[in-house]
Design a protein around this motif. Sequence first.
Motif, short mmCIF file in Angstrom:
data_model
loop_
_atom_site.label_atom_id
_atom_site.label_comp_id
_atom_site.label_asym_id
_atom_site.label_seq_id
_atom_site.Cartn_x
_atom_site.Cartn_y
_atom_site.Cartn_z
N ALA A 30 1.02 -1.31 -0.02
CA ALA A 30 0.10 0.02 0.02
C ALA A 30 0.83 1.08 -0.09
O ALA A 30 0.47 2.32 -0.34
CB ALA A 30 -1.03 -0.01 1.15
N GLY A 31 2.13 1.19 0.58
CA GLY A 31 3.05 2.45 0.44
C GLY A 31 2.78 2.98 1.75
O GLY A 31 1.84 3.28 2.31
N LEU A 32 4.06 3.78 2.04
CA LEU A 32 4.05 4.07 3.48
C LEU A 32 3.23 5.49 3.39
O LEU A 32 2.94 5.86 4.35
CB LEU A 32 5.56 4.58 3.60
CG LEU A 32 6.54 3.43 4.09
CD1 LEU A 32 8.01 3.85 4.36
CD2 LEU A 32 5.90 2.79 5.51
N ASP A 33 3.04 6.23 2.17
CA ASP A 33 2.26 7.33 2.14
C ASP A 33 0.76 6.99 2.71
O ASP A 33 0.12 7.62 3.45
CB ASP A 33 2.09 7.62 0.85
CG ASP A 33 3.41 8.81 0.51
OD1 ASP A 33 4.24 8.80 1.45
OD2 ASP A 33 3.60 8.51 -0.81
N TYR A 34 0.22 5.84 2.25
CA TYR A 34 -1.23 5.35 2.75
C TYR A 34 -0.84 5.27 4.32
O TYR A 34 -1.74 5.62 5.21
CB TYR A 34 -1.53 4.11 2.20
CG TYR A 34 -2.73 3.81 2.54
CD1 TYR A 34 -3.89 4.36 2.13
CD2 TYR A 34 -2.95 2.64 3.60
CE1 TYR A 34 -5.34 3.61 2.80
CE2 TYR A 34 -4.13 2.17 4.06
CZ TYR A 34 -5.12 2.66 3.51
OH TYR A 34 -6.30 2.46 4.32
#
Length: 130
Positions: A30-34
């Motif tokens: 999902a990515g760290l931004d999410y």
Amino acid sequence: MTTELTLLAWTLLLAFVQIMLPAAIRNHEAGLDYHMGPRDAPPAPPGKYAARLQRAQANLFETLPIFVGAVLLAHAAGRASTLTLWGSWIYLGARIVYVPLYAFGVPMLRSVVWAVATAGMLMVLAASLL
């Protein structure tokens, strides 16, 4: 500390690892931004490996309370024996083997390993009752 209690501590460490493995994969998916954001929208469904590791974790958490209770009961009742020692080793060893078998989708053998772990747990429980 008895060997059974030490094996219980290692089993709890395994539980922690099984929490962190799917979480790490989900962070990657999902990515760290999410994950560092407000999470206003639902994430994409977990990928194959993350989902399998989540199911393996859920499976451990179904039997872990029984194993913990059996080890503590045997210890408190002074019923530690060869049966509790072998049962604890068998449970932990099989649960460790179970994780990659589940993650890589190995059929049948995974179920056999689960049955071995269950037998180990029942050995500890039986010793505390007899």
